[in-house]
Design a protein around this motif. Structure first.
Motif, PDB file in Angstrom:
ATOM      1  N   SER A  66      14.216  -6.511   4.003  1.00 17.13           N
ATOM      2  CA  SER A  66      14.602  -6.210   2.639  1.00 17.13           C
ATOM      3  C   SER A  66      16.113  -5.650   2.536  1.00 17.13           C
ATOM      4  CB  SER A  66      13.442  -5.108   2.044  1.00 17.13           C
ATOM      5  OG  SER A  66      12.237  -5.544   2.082  1.00 17.13           O
ATOM      6  N   VAL A 126      11.355   2.516  -5.711  1.00 17.60           N
ATOM      7  CA  VAL A 126      10.486   3.064  -4.924  1.00 17.60           C
ATOM      8  C   VAL A 126      11.038   4.445  -4.418  1.00 17.60           C
ATOM      9  CG1 VAL A 126       8.687   2.852  -3.174  1.00 17.60           C
ATOM     10  CG2 VAL A 126       9.897   1.002  -4.255  1.00 17.60           C
ATOM     11  N   HIS A 127      10.454   5.614  -4.928  1.00 14.18           N
ATOM     12  CA  HIS A 127      10.924   6.948  -4.439  1.00 14.18           C
ATOM     13  C   HIS A 127      12.351   6.990  -4.507  1.00 14.18           C
ATOM     14  CE1 HIS A 127       7.295   6.044  -1.502  1.00 14.18           C
ATOM     15  NE2 HIS A 127       6.745   6.696  -2.531  1.00 14.18           N
ATOM     16  N   GLU A 156      11.635 -10.630  -5.803  1.00 13.53           N
ATOM     17  CA  GLU A 156      11.267  -9.128  -6.646  1.00 13.53           C
ATOM     18  C   GLU A 156      11.969  -8.097  -5.968  1.00 13.53           C
ATOM     19  OE1 GLU A 156       9.640  -6.309  -4.728  1.00 13.53           O
ATOM     20  OE2 GLU A 156      10.558  -7.184  -2.866  1.00 13.53           O
ATOM     21  N   ASP A 203       6.368  -2.679  -1.660  1.00 15.44           N
ATOM     22  CA  ASP A 203       5.308  -1.719  -2.393  1.00 15.44           C
ATOM     23  C   ASP A 203       4.533  -2.436  -3.386  1.00 15.44           C
ATOM     24  OD1 ASP A 203       7.115  -2.210  -4.562  1.00 15.44           O
ATOM     25  OD2 ASP A 203       6.277  -0.344  -5.456  1.00 15.44           O
ATOM     26  N   GLY A 222       0.577  -1.412   0.010  1.00 15.87           N
ATOM     27  CA  GLY A 222      -0.078   0.023  -0.179  1.00 15.87           C
ATOM     28  C   GLY A 222       0.789   1.160   0.000  1.00 15.87           C
ATOM     29  N   ARG A 227      17.968   5.645   8.253  1.00 12.82           N
ATOM     30  CA  ARG A 227      17.618   6.671   8.945  1.00 12.82           C
ATOM     31  C   ARG A 227      17.518   6.740  10.449  1.00 12.82           C
ATOM     32  NH1 ARG A 227      11.997   5.764   6.308  1.00 12.82           N
ATOM     33  NH2 ARG A 227      12.062   6.483   4.311  1.00 12.82           N
ATOM     34  N   SER A 235       3.029   4.468   0.895  1.00 14.70           N
ATOM     35  CA  SER A 235       3.877   4.658   1.950  1.00 14.70           C
ATOM     36  C   SER A 235       3.141   5.518   3.058  1.00 14.70           C
ATOM     37  CB  SER A 235       4.931   5.842   1.627  1.00 14.70           C
ATOM     38  OG  SER A 235       6.223   5.344   1.880  1.00 14.70           O
ATOM     39  N   ARG A 248       5.327  11.929  10.455  1.00 16.59           N
ATOM     40  CA  ARG A 248       6.716  10.999  10.526  1.00 16.59           C
ATOM     41  C   ARG A 248       8.029  11.808  10.717  1.00 16.59           C
ATOM     42  NH1 ARG A 248       6.105   5.865   6.381  1.00 16.59           N
ATOM     43  NH2 ARG A 248       7.211   7.491   4.930  1.00 16.59           N
ATOM     44  N   TYR A 284      16.919  -3.136   7.358  1.00 13.42           N
ATOM     45  CA  TYR A 284      17.109  -3.354   6.026  1.00 13.42           C
ATOM     46  C   TYR A 284      18.738  -3.843   6.014  1.00 13.42           C
ATOM     47  CZ  TYR A 284      13.133  -0.746   4.292  1.00 13.42           C
ATOM     48  OH  TYR A 284      12.092  -0.138   3.887  1.00 13.42           O
ATOM     49  N   ALA A 325      12.185  -3.437  -6.796  1.00 15.23           N
ATOM     50  CA  ALA A 325      11.483  -2.292  -7.572  1.00 15.23           C
ATOM     51  C   ALA A 325      12.205  -0.995  -7.026  1.00 15.23           C
ATOM     52  CB  ALA A 325      10.040  -2.247  -6.977  1.00 15.23           C
ATOM     53  N   LYS A 333       1.384  -0.171   6.994  1.00 17.13           N
ATOM     54  CA  LYS A 333       1.845  -1.649   6.738  1.00 17.13           C
ATOM     55  C   LYS A 333       2.787  -2.274   7.759  1.00 17.13           C
ATOM     56  CE  LYS A 333       4.029  -0.781   2.433  1.00 17.13           C
ATOM     57  NZ  LYS A 333       4.158   0.505   2.333  1.00 17.13           N
ATOM     58  N   TYR A 366      14.699  -1.209  -3.864  1.00 15.85           N
ATOM     59  CA  TYR A 366      14.525  -2.295  -2.575  1.00 15.85           C
ATOM     60  C   TYR A 366      14.131  -3.679  -3.235  1.00 15.85           C
ATOM     61  CZ  TYR A 366      13.096   2.065  -0.345  1.00 15.85           C
ATOM     62  OH  TYR A 366      13.079   3.100   0.381  1.00 15.85           O
ATOM     63  N   GLY A 367      14.678  -4.655  -2.596  1.00 22.52           N
ATOM     64  CA  GLY A 367      14.521  -6.065  -2.906  1.00 22.52           C
ATOM     65  C   GLY A 367      14.338  -7.081  -1.773  1.00 22.52           C
ATOM     66  N   THR A 368      13.547  -8.309  -2.357  1.00 25.77           N
ATOM     67  CA  THR A 368      13.468  -9.492  -1.332  1.00 25.77           C
ATOM     68  C   THR A 368      14.127 -10.503  -1.428  1.00 25.77           C
ATOM     69  OG1 THR A 368      11.246  -8.606  -1.102  1.00 25.77           O
ATOM     70  CG2 THR A 368      11.732 -10.748  -0.327  1.00 25.77           C
TER      71      THR A 368
HETATM   72  P1  5GP Z   1      10.904   3.196   3.337  1.00 24.43           P
HETATM   73  O1  5GP Z   1      12.082   3.531   2.654  1.00 24.43           O
HETATM   74  O2  5GP Z   1      10.017   4.205   3.686  1.00 24.43           O
HETATM   75  O3  5GP Z   1      11.310   2.451   4.436  1.00 24.43           O
HETATM   76  O4  5GP Z   1      10.023   2.350   2.127  1.00 24.43           O
HETATM   77  C1  5GP Z   1       9.647   2.931   1.032  1.00 24.43           C
HETATM   78  C2  5GP Z   1       8.785   1.725   0.351  1.00 24.43           C
HETATM   79  O5  5GP Z   1       9.540   0.782  -0.323  1.00 24.43           O
HETATM   80  C3  5GP Z   1       7.534   1.298   1.284  1.00 24.43           C
HETATM   81  O6  5GP Z   1       6.390   1.343   0.481  1.00 24.43           O
HETATM   82  C4  5GP Z   1       8.063  -0.125   1.497  1.00 24.43           C
HETATM   83  O7  5GP Z   1       7.141  -1.117   1.808  1.00 24.43           O
HETATM   84  C5  5GP Z   1       8.788  -0.432   0.033  1.00 24.43           C
HETATM   85  N1  5GP Z   1       9.710  -1.603   0.332  1.00 24.43           N
HETATM   86  C6  5GP Z   1      10.403  -1.751   1.193  1.00 24.43           C
HETATM   87  N2  5GP Z   1      11.281  -3.045   1.195  1.00 24.43           N
HETATM   88  C7  5GP Z   1      10.734  -3.405   0.163  1.00 24.43           C
HETATM   89  C8  5GP Z   1      11.273  -4.629  -0.958  1.00 24.43           C
HETATM   90  O8  5GP Z   1      11.981  -5.378  -0.632  1.00 24.43           O
HETATM   91  N3  5GP Z   1      10.722  -4.586  -1.919  1.00 24.43           N
HETATM   92  C9  5GP Z   1       9.797  -3.768  -2.365  1.00 24.43           C
HETATM   93  N4  5GP Z   1       9.512  -3.849  -3.530  1.00 24.43           N
HETATM   94  N5  5GP Z   1       9.515  -2.516  -1.970  1.00 24.43           N
HETATM   95  C10 5GP Z   1       9.915  -2.471  -0.622  1.00 24.43           C
END
Ligand code: 5GP
Length: 431
Positions: A38, A77-78, A73, A104, A13, A45, A15, A138, A54, A75, A19, A82-84
């Motif tokens: 991830s 993001v911003h 996976e 994400d 969902g 931060r 940011s 935040r 992380y 992607a 979640k 990020y990956g798993t």
């Molecule tokens: P933040 O930088 O605020 O921790 O995360 C930013 C966004 O990246 C969030 O929507 C978070 O759920 C997503 N994110 C975190 N880990 C992963 C990942 O392993 N894979 C993907 N695709 N998104 C991730």
């Protein structure tokens, strides 16, 4: 923890939707749940720790990990990657853990593609204003970043229909109860828990033989095949894939290592098996060619199309008064395998037959295809055959013996057939 593989639960969902809190709540509440940490290219931060919140990596190293196939996976993001980890998730699922991903939307969609049995939960705030004020409170992002995240949220909400569950995260207390309910409900699904041993205890003799499959390699084919006419149309049949999927689950629950080779079917995701999806009879044959030598059994539950169009039009054939269609026979998979593979494994085939003389036709089919056993499936009995949830028939063995199988759910019949095959092969009738 049960023998059944665990579930892959994805919370995704925008940011700021909350979640991460929900994901950690599941891990704290259920001992079988584990949180996937991830890997990211963004900087840590505040109090975030490497290996806890992380795994922090440089962009170059992350790119190398992508190339080596490290990620299930990933992607952008911003502005950060990020990956798993694929290996970690698989290891945890196979030991029966439920793996919780907080990722994400792009990542969630990739996970569903790779693991159709994964459970996707979409988390959203009750309104855009609530999301904006959560992002602002935040205190980690400047106004420009908040604006960009709000813009991304518009795109993210467009993917709601690809999710299995929706949690409207207004009251945290309610949302925690909702994700707990999803977790508990999924655990109670028969498909997720493995065949209940209590059910076997009601008819123990019927299930003797299942122990034969522990540690064995079993290939199960399933579903229909599709033989394309043009880019949108195809020849196929009514097979739902339920019998094949149930067979795969039965062998999996008996402790076998199962390779599931399926055509396009509604039931095409027995969790805890290796799944290869194919389209045509030829693709199914090619896939099996490289696998059968190493197997202890091939179960041909697929309803392979017997015909395919002689020509393929690379476009969409225009509507016309009359279209002539020439069909040719598809390869007979079992005959081809027997002809081409040295050391072919034992085979259990299926024969769906209509009208009188069906049993004799099934018997001839077994001999012609070199199968060790065949399940004769009378298609004209109501509640048996294709596209229904129950079945009945007769399992006929190559040594002349046979076993009647009364009408039951396909999942139960799959257990009976796997047990009967185990008994037969234990007696030393291997080919
Ligand atoms: P933040 O930088 O605020 O921790 O995360 C930013 C966004 O990246 C969030 O929507 C978070 O759920 C997503 N994110 C975190 N880990 C992963 C990942 O392993 N894979 C993907 N695709 N998104 C991730």
């Amino acid at each position: 923890m049960s023998n059944a593989p665990g579930q892959l639960i994805v919370l995704a969902g925008p940011s700021g939707a909350g979640k991460t809190t929900l994901a950690h709540h599941l891990v704290e509440t259920f001992s079988s749940a584990v949180f996937s940490i991830s890997t990211t290219t963004r900087n840590s931060r505040g109090s975030e720790k490497n290996g806890v919140d992380y795994f922090f990596k440089g962009r170059e190293e992350f790119q190398e990990m992508i190339e080596k196939g490290y990620f299930l996976e990933y992607a952008e993001v911003h502005g950060h990657l990020y990956g798993t980890s694929k290996a970690w998730v698989l290891k945890e699922l196979y030991r029966g853990a439920s793996v919780i991903l907080d990722i994400d939307i792009q990542g969630a969609l990739q996970v569903k593609e790779a693991f159709p049995a994964s459970i996707l939960i979409f988390v959203l705030t009750p309104s855009p204003d609530v999301l904006r004020s959560r992002l602002i409170s935040r205190n980690t992002d400047d106004p420009d970043v908040v604006r960009r995240r709000m813009e991304t949220a518009v795109w993210e909400t467009g993917w709601i229909g690809s999710f299995d569950y929706y949690v409207r995260n207004g009251s945290l207390e309610d949302s925690l109860l909702q994700v707990e309910a999803i977790f508990r409900g999924e655990k109670l699904k028969l498909a997720n828990m493995g065949f209940p041993s209590e059910v076997r205890a009601f008819s123990p003799d019927s299930f003797t033989g299942l122990e034969h499959w522990r540690g064995k390699r079993v290939i199960v084919t399933s579903g229909p095949t599709r033989e394309p006419l043009d880019r949108v149309r195809f020849i196929s049949n009514r097979s739902s894939g339920l019998m094949g999927c149930s067979m795969a689950e039965a062998f999996r629950d008996a402790g076998a290592d199962v390779l599931f080779v399926t055509g396009p079917a509604c039931n095409s995701d027995p969790s805890g098996t290796d799944i290869i999806t194919v389209e045509t009879a030829r693709e199914m044959l090619d896939t099996l060619m490289g696998e059968v030598e190493r197997a202890d059994l091939l179960v041909m539950a697929a309803a392979v199309s017997d015909f395919s169009p002689s020509d393929f039009f690379d476009g969409k054939t225009e509507r016309a008064g009359t279209v002539e269609l020439e069909l040719e026979a598809t390869p007979d998979i079992l005959e081809e395998l027997h002809r081409s593979v040295d050391g072919m494994c034992p085979v259990m085939a299926f024969a769906l037959e209509f009208g009188s003389g069906g049993e004799e036709r099934a018997l001839r089919k077994m001999k012609r295809k070199g199968a060790d056993a065949i399940f004769y499936n009378p298609g004209d009995i109501p509640g048996a055959g294709m596209d229904v949830s129950s079945n009945q028939g007769k399992l006929i063995f190559n040594n002349g013996s046979s076993e009647e199988v009364k009408r039951f759910s396909k999942r139960y019949i799959a257990e009976l057939l796997a047990a009967a095959m185990g008994r037969y092969l234990t007696k030393g009738s291997e080919c």
